[in-house]
Design a protein around this motif. Structure first.
Motif, PDB file in Angstrom:
ATOM      1  N   ALA A   1       0.804  -1.217   0.000  1.00 21.47           N
ATOM      2  CA  ALA A   1       0.000   0.000   0.000  1.00 21.47           C
ATOM      3  C   ALA A   1       0.843   1.276   0.000  1.00 21.47           C
ATOM      4  O   ALA A   1       0.291   2.382   0.016  1.00 21.47           O
ATOM      5  N   GLU A   2       2.178   1.134  -0.012  1.00 23.71           N
ATOM      6  CA  GLU A   2       3.068   2.292   0.051  1.00 23.71           C
ATOM      7  C   GLU A   2       3.854   2.448  -1.240  1.00 23.71           C
ATOM      8  O   GLU A   2       3.919   1.528  -2.065  1.00 23.71           O
ATOM      9  N   ARG A   3       4.476   3.610  -1.384  1.00 23.07           N
ATOM     10  CA  ARG A   3       5.329   3.850  -2.552  1.00 23.07           C
ATOM     11  C   ARG A   3       6.438   4.846  -2.194  1.00 23.07           C
ATOM     12  O   ARG A   3       6.322   5.613  -1.219  1.00 23.07           O
ATOM     13  N   TYR A   4       7.491   4.816  -3.029  1.00 18.95           N
ATOM     14  CA  TYR A   4       8.631   5.715  -2.852  1.00 18.95           C
ATOM     15  C   TYR A   4       9.060   6.175  -4.231  1.00 18.95           C
ATOM     16  O   TYR A   4       9.391   5.364  -5.091  1.00 18.95           O
TER      17      TYR A   4
ATOM     18  N   ARG B   1       8.539  17.738  -4.602  1.00 20.87           N
ATOM     19  CA  ARG B   1       8.976  18.030  -3.240  1.00 20.87           C
ATOM     20  C   ARG B   1       9.174  19.529  -3.014  1.00 20.87           C
ATOM     21  O   ARG B   1       9.233  19.989  -1.871  1.00 20.87           O
ATOM     22  N   LEU B   2       9.319  20.296  -4.077  1.00 21.04           N
ATOM     23  CA  LEU B   2       9.505  21.741  -3.967  1.00 21.04           C
ATOM     24  C   LEU B   2       8.194  22.475  -3.721  1.00 21.04           C
ATOM     25  O   LEU B   2       8.205  23.684  -3.459  1.00 21.04           O
ATOM     26  N   ASN B   3       7.080  21.767  -3.801  1.00 19.14           N
ATOM     27  CA  ASN B   3       5.758  22.371  -3.624  1.00 19.14           C
ATOM     28  C   ASN B   3       5.255  22.096  -2.209  1.00 19.14           C
ATOM     29  O   ASN B   3       4.941  20.951  -1.868  1.00 19.14           O
ATOM     30  N   PRO B   4       5.155  23.128  -1.362  1.00 18.88           N
ATOM     31  CA  PRO B   4       4.703  22.906   0.018  1.00 18.88           C
ATOM     32  C   PRO B   4       3.333  22.253   0.116  1.00 18.88           C
ATOM     33  O   PRO B   4       3.034  21.591   1.119  1.00 18.88           O
ATOM     34  N   ALA B   5       2.518  22.419  -0.923  1.00 24.48           N
ATOM     35  CA  ALA B   5       1.164  21.855  -0.887  1.00 24.48           C
ATOM     36  C   ALA B   5       1.174  20.331  -0.920  1.00 24.48           C
ATOM     37  O   ALA B   5       0.148  19.699  -0.621  1.00 24.48           O
ATOM     38  N   ASN B   6       2.305  19.724  -1.265  1.00 26.44           N
ATOM     39  CA  ASN B   6       2.385  18.269  -1.337  1.00 26.44           C
ATOM     40  C   ASN B   6       2.745  17.627   0.000  1.00 26.44           C
ATOM     41  O   ASN B   6       3.036  16.427   0.060  1.00 26.44           O
ATOM     42  N   PHE B   7       2.719  18.437   1.057  1.00 29.77           N
ATOM     43  CA  PHE B   7       3.009  17.913   2.391  1.00 29.77           C
ATOM     44  C   PHE B   7       1.859  18.272   3.328  1.00 29.77           C
ATOM     45  O   PHE B   7       0.938  18.970   2.951  1.00 29.77           O
ATOM     46  N   GLY B   8       1.912  17.776   4.518  1.00 27.50           N
ATOM     47  CA  GLY B   8       0.809  17.991   5.436  1.00 27.50           C
ATOM     48  C   GLY B   8      -0.235  16.903   5.313  1.00 27.50           C
ATOM     49  O   GLY B   8       0.053  15.780   4.868  1.00 27.50           O
TER      50      GLY B   8
ATOM     51  N   LEU C   1       0.152  13.407   3.038  1.00 27.70           N
ATOM     52  CA  LEU C   1       0.408  13.583   1.613  1.00 27.70           C
ATOM     53  C   LEU C   1       1.795  13.088   1.214  1.00 27.70           C
ATOM     54  O   LEU C   1       1.977  12.608   0.098  1.00 27.70           O
ATOM     55  N   LYS C   2       2.762  13.219   2.105  1.00 30.01           N
ATOM     56  CA  LYS C   2       4.097  12.725   1.783  1.00 30.01           C
ATOM     57  C   LYS C   2       4.073  11.229   1.505  1.00 30.01           C
ATOM     58  O   LYS C   2       4.733  10.737   0.581  1.00 30.01           O
ATOM     59  N   TYR C   3       3.281  10.510   2.267  1.00 32.64           N
ATOM     60  CA  TYR C   3       3.148   9.069   2.066  1.00 32.64           C
ATOM     61  C   TYR C   3       2.290   8.766   0.841  1.00 32.64           C
ATOM     62  O   TYR C   3       2.582   7.842   0.081  1.00 32.64           O
ATOM     63  N   LYS C   4       1.238   9.539   0.664  1.00 33.70           N
ATOM     64  CA  LYS C   4       0.359   9.322  -0.485  1.00 33.70           C
ATOM     65  C   LYS C   4       1.131   9.441  -1.800  1.00 33.70           C
ATOM     66  O   LYS C   4       0.925   8.648  -2.728  1.00 33.70           O
ATOM     67  N   HIS C   5       2.036  10.426  -1.872  1.00 35.89           N
ATOM     68  CA  HIS C   5       2.775  10.676  -3.110  1.00 35.89           C
ATOM     69  C   HIS C   5       4.187  10.075  -3.101  1.00 35.89           C
ATOM     70  O   HIS C   5       4.926  10.243  -4.067  1.00 35.89           O
TER      71      HIS C   5
ATOM     72  N   HIS D   1       0.507   1.088  12.112  1.00 35.48           N
ATOM     73  CA  HIS D   1       0.804   2.139  11.149  1.00 35.48           C
ATOM     74  C   HIS D   1       2.290   2.082  10.811  1.00 35.48           C
ATOM     75  O   HIS D   1       3.054   1.358  11.451  1.00 35.48           O
ATOM     76  N   VAL D   2       2.670   2.823   9.784  1.00 40.08           N
ATOM     77  CA  VAL D   2       4.068   2.831   9.367  1.00 40.08           C
ATOM     78  C   VAL D   2       4.660   4.215   9.594  1.00 40.08           C
ATOM     79  O   VAL D   2       3.961   5.230   9.591  1.00 40.08           O
ATOM     80  N   LYS D   3       5.960   4.245   9.803  1.00 42.55           N
ATOM     81  CA  LYS D   3       6.698   5.497   9.969  1.00 42.55           C
ATOM     82  C   LYS D   3       8.062   5.304   9.324  1.00 42.55           C
ATOM     83  O   LYS D   3       8.975   4.753   9.927  1.00 42.55           O
ATOM     84  N   PHE D   4       8.171   5.739   8.081  1.00 45.60           N
ATOM     85  CA  PHE D   4       9.387   5.495   7.314  1.00 45.60           C
ATOM     86  C   PHE D   4      10.403   6.618   7.505  1.00 45.60           C
ATOM     87  O   PHE D   4      10.036   7.804   7.483  1.00 45.60           O
TER      88      PHE D   4
END
Length: 326
Positions: free
Chosen positions: A94-97, A107-114, A121-125, A224-227
């Motif tokens: 269910a995860e990706r990197y 990663r330069l777009n702050p909207a892709n975090f939180g 969102l960091k995990y989603k993307h 839960h996961v914490k990478f």
């Protein structure tokens, strides 16, 4: 206000013991904003030559797109795996990197975090931290400093990105640590620091040798996961890093400590870098190595390319010229 003055006053305030008290926290918030404004103004004016001479340029090589695990409705060629306990590569379907140039730009777009509807969102993307190297002004050529994928240098993208001064990295770490501890009593400050965290490129780990970095699930529970990238050991009960991980974290805050102090023919080090928004159009610089030109040629369609004279960074990095602002 100069960056040095803003940094010094905020550091003094945080170390005073009063920064989060009722009669002081609004002053602290103003100082945070003053330091941040000064820092981003400095970051916008930063140049390739100044950063390289100062031992602040990071370099990373990669492909246009690379995904471990499924993403965006596409099945990846490589499954997502991470170390978990004694299992070197536990699979997480269910995860990706994502490690390609396309995801670095995201990663330069702050909207892709939180968070969005409770989802990180960091995990989603798949936008976890990445590895790279810290360039040294004591090594005269860049090709002696890009040790990864050397045989494929000509077909990979080489990305250059500068860092904040170590003093600002250390200040942000102090601020972030204190804000987390006071998030319940001073949510205004914590919310502001979270916003800054999404906008500041910084190092997480650094060593003058190969870290052998990879993803590690350090979650103490199975629900839960914490990478974390590059971490080798499970953090202590208080969440603090231990052993070699702690050493490498401290080196990241004082990152010049991993660089040689005398001229060297070549260089080997590894860093774990958190790429985030850079003020202004100068960075990151995306290039391709062209051996016939003995240079890293900038991509013409990237705004940062317009700031390098001739659109190329010579292998002898000291010959690179930056355009000054008009």
């Amino acid at each position: 206000m100069s960056l040095q003055f803003a940094r010094r006053t905020l550091t003094f305030q945080l170390n005073s013991g009063d920064a989060f008290k009722v009669n002081e926290f609004r002053t602290t918030l103003r100082m945070i904003n003053s330091w941040w404004a000064a820092y981003k103004s400095w970051e916008e004016r930063d140049t390739f030559a100044a950063a390289f001479r100062g031992g602040r340029i990071t370099v990373r090589q990669g492909t246009e797109s690379q995904t471990y695990g499924d993403y965006g409705g596409k099945t990846a060629d490589i499954a997502f795996g991470a170390r978990h306990g004694d299992i070197e590569k536990q699979l997480y379907p269910a995860e990706r990197y994502r490690t390609g140039t396309d995801s670095l730009k995201e990663r330069l777009n702050p909207a892709n975090f939180g968070l969005l509807e409770g989802q990180r969102l960091k995990y989603k993307h798949g936008l976890h931290d990445l590895s790279g190297s810290l360039c040294s002004p004591m090594v005269p050529t860049i090709t002696k400093q890009v040790r990864w994928k050397w045989g494929e240098l000509a077909v990979r993208t080489t990305i250059f990105m500068p860092l904040a001064e170590p003093e600002d990295m250390a200040l942000f770490h102090l601020l972030n640590t204190m804000a987390k501890a006071e998030r319940a009593t001073r949510p205004e400050i914590y919310a502001r620091v979270v916003e800054l965290r999404r906008r500041m490129t910084r190092l997480k780990l650094a060593d003058s040798a190969d870290i052998g970095a990879g993803l590690h699930n350090i979650s103490p529970t199975d629900d839960h996961v914490k990478f974390r990238y590059g971490i080798k050991q499970i953090p202590g009960k208080d969440g603090e890093l231990v052993g070699k991980d702690k050493e490498r974290f401290n080196k990241a805050l004082d990152y010049r400590s991993i660089l040689p102090t005398v001229p060297k023919a070549s260089l080997m080090n590894e860093i774990v870098i958190c790429y985030r928004e850079h003020a202004g159009p100068r960075f990151p610089i995306f290039t391709k190595w062209i051996s016939e030109q003995e240079a890293f040629v900038c991509f013409e369609n990237e705004p940062s390319s317009q700031w390098i004279v001739g659109g190329k960074i010579p292998n002898k990095w000291s010959d690179a010229k930056d355009r000054l602002p008009i």
